[in-house]
Write a protein that holds these residues in place. Structure first.
Motif, PDB file in Angstrom:
ATOM      1  N   TYR A  36       7.280 -23.698 -31.763  1.00 27.77           N
ATOM      2  CA  TYR A  36       8.491 -23.871 -32.551  1.00 27.77           C
ATOM      3  C   TYR A  36       8.140 -24.382 -33.951  1.00 27.77           C
ATOM      4  CZ  TYR A  36      11.454 -23.267 -28.449  1.00 27.77           C
ATOM      5  OH  TYR A  36      12.104 -22.744 -27.349  1.00 27.77           O
ATOM      6  N   GLN A  38       9.939 -26.395 -37.127  1.00 28.41           N
ATOM      7  CA  GLN A  38      11.100 -27.221 -37.421  1.00 28.41           C
ATOM      8  C   GLN A  38      11.079 -27.656 -38.878  1.00 28.41           C
ATOM      9  OE1 GLN A  38      11.588 -30.875 -35.120  1.00 28.41           O
ATOM     10  NE2 GLN A  38      13.815 -30.666 -35.226  1.00 28.41           N
ATOM     11  N   GLY A  43      17.161 -27.840 -36.249  1.00 21.17           N
ATOM     12  CA  GLY A  43      16.618 -27.784 -34.913  1.00 21.17           C
ATOM     13  C   GLY A  43      15.360 -26.937 -34.868  1.00 21.17           C
ATOM     14  N   PRO A  44      14.547 -27.065 -33.823  1.00 26.74           N
ATOM     15  CA  PRO A  44      13.333 -26.250 -33.703  1.00 26.74           C
ATOM     16  C   PRO A  44      13.675 -24.763 -33.572  1.00 26.74           C
ATOM     17  CG  PRO A  44      13.288 -28.135 -32.200  1.00 26.74           C
ATOM     18  CD  PRO A  44      14.673 -28.036 -32.722  1.00 26.74           C
ATOM     19  N   LEU A  46      12.174 -21.047 -32.469  1.00 34.31           N
ATOM     20  CA  LEU A  46      11.115 -20.356 -31.741  1.00 34.31           C
ATOM     21  C   LEU A  46      10.469 -19.307 -32.652  1.00 34.31           C
ATOM     22  CD1 LEU A  46       9.710 -19.757 -28.979  1.00 34.31           C
ATOM     23  CD2 LEU A  46      11.519 -18.078 -28.579  1.00 34.31           C
ATOM     24  N   PHE A  89       5.651 -27.378 -33.398  1.00 37.04           N
ATOM     25  CA  PHE A  89       5.516 -27.977 -32.075  1.00 37.04           C
ATOM     26  C   PHE A  89       5.070 -26.929 -31.072  1.00 37.04           C
ATOM     27  CE2 PHE A  89       7.270 -32.144 -32.703  1.00 37.04           C
ATOM     28  CZ  PHE A  89       8.173 -32.012 -33.735  1.00 37.04           C
ATOM     29  N   LYS A 100      11.967 -26.307 -17.955  1.00 41.14           N
ATOM     30  CA  LYS A 100      12.015 -27.350 -18.981  1.00 41.14           C
ATOM     31  C   LYS A 100      10.680 -27.385 -19.718  1.00 41.14           C
ATOM     32  CE  LYS A 100      10.522 -31.102 -15.977  1.00 41.14           C
ATOM     33  NZ  LYS A 100      10.936 -32.326 -15.259  1.00 41.14           N
ATOM     34  N   TYR A 101      10.754 -27.806 -20.973  1.00 48.07           N
ATOM     35  CA  TYR A 101       9.569 -27.817 -21.815  1.00 48.07           C
ATOM     36  C   TYR A 101       9.009 -29.231 -21.947  1.00 48.07           C
ATOM     37  CZ  TYR A 101      11.170 -23.241 -23.597  1.00 48.07           C
ATOM     38  OH  TYR A 101      11.580 -21.938 -23.733  1.00 48.07           O
ATOM     39  N   PHE A 103       6.809 -30.984 -24.749  1.00 47.27           N
ATOM     40  CA  PHE A 103       6.389 -30.710 -26.118  1.00 47.27           C
ATOM     41  C   PHE A 103       5.187 -31.543 -26.517  1.00 47.27           C
ATOM     42  CE2 PHE A 103       9.489 -27.982 -28.205  1.00 47.27           C
ATOM     43  CZ  PHE A 103      10.544 -27.976 -27.298  1.00 47.27           C
ATOM     44  N   GLY A 104       4.410 -30.984 -27.438  1.00 52.00           N
ATOM     45  CA  GLY A 104       3.403 -31.767 -28.125  1.00 52.00           C
ATOM     46  C   GLY A 104       4.060 -32.652 -29.169  1.00 52.00           C
ATOM     47  N   THR A 105       3.247 -33.430 -29.858  1.00 50.57           N
ATOM     48  CA  THR A 105       3.767 -34.412 -30.808  1.00 50.57           C
ATOM     49  C   THR A 105       3.976 -33.857 -32.208  1.00 50.57           C
ATOM     50  OG1 THR A 105       1.492 -35.157 -31.060  1.00 50.57           O
ATOM     51  CG2 THR A 105       2.909 -36.464 -29.613  1.00 50.57           C
TER      52      THR A 105
END
Lengths: 113, 112
Positions: A36, A38, A43-44, A46, A89, A100-101, A103-105
């Motif tokens: 994603y 952002q 919002g993120p 895709l 992300f 459900k995802y 996420f990385g930081t």
């Protein structure tokens, strides 16, 4: 539980150069890996995704590679442009259950003109 | 156009007040997710709906939080007795039968 690590946290590149962002996941059952973008206050969005049954996917200047054995996947952006500047992300998900995802930081990419 | 509308976009509330956010997918999606994103972090999963049924809730979702999706279309997320730690961006993401999820613009909550 599942954990996703993402590196680097910040990345600066000159316009026209390539950028690579790497993620590692912990749960071998993960089989879907979206990326994603952002932008500030939004919002993120895709931008590309890959499933565990393929090793690489490309969409114009963006590509994603997946190494299931090593449990890591990477985002490659070629010929970077100033509008690529954003936070990126990675995420991991698995098909059985909720999708459900985790996420990385995030990686803050700056493309310098 | 992300295919989902979230309202309000911004909400400032005093500690202890209740707040409610709304998510309206533009088209039909059997799946719907709520995530929370704090500054500098990736989104964290809160809860998941399959049509009108809430099938999973994260440990992050304390008993002050409640979510509904009464007709399997729009969804609401309510936070009771807000705390400063609730300040975050709350993101809604409808999903199809496949794995993709498309996030809304989010509701930014500030608890003062």
């Amino acid at each position: 539980g599942e954990n996703v690590e993402q590196h680097p946290s910040t990345l600066s590149v000159q316009e026209g150069d390539s950028a690579v962002i790497k993620c590692t996941y912990s749960d071998s059952a993960s089989n879907y890996f979206p990326w994603y973008k952002q932008e500030l206050g939004k919002g993120p969005q895709l931008i590309i995704d890959i499933r565990s049954n393929v090793g690489e996917k490309k969409d114009q200047r963006i590509a994603v590679t997946l190494n299931k054995t090593a449990k890591h996947f990477s985002l490659h952006i070629t010929e970077t442009q100033p509008e690529d500047s954003a936070v990126y992300f990675c995420a991991a998900s698995w098909a059985s259950g909720t999708y459900k995802y985790i996420f990385g930081t995030g990686t803050r990419l700056k493309v310098l003109a | 156009d992300t295919g989902v509308s979230q309202n309000p976009r911004h909400k400032i509330t005093k500690r202890g007040q209740n707040v409610t956010f709304r998510c309206d997918p533009i088209s039909e999606h059997n799946r719907l997710y709520w995530y929370r994103q704090t500054l500098g972090q990736g989104p964290e999963f809160l809860t998941y709906f399959q049509n009108e049924a809430q099938l999973e809730k994260s440990r992050l979702l304390s008993d002050r939080f409640s979510a509904e999706r009464p007709k399997g279309s729009f969804s609401t997320l309510e936070i009771q007795r807000t705390e400063q730690g609730d300040s975050a961006m709350y993101l809604c993401a409808p999903g199809t039968g496949k794995a993709e999820a498309f996030f809304g613009q989010g509701t930014r909550l500030t608890v003062v």
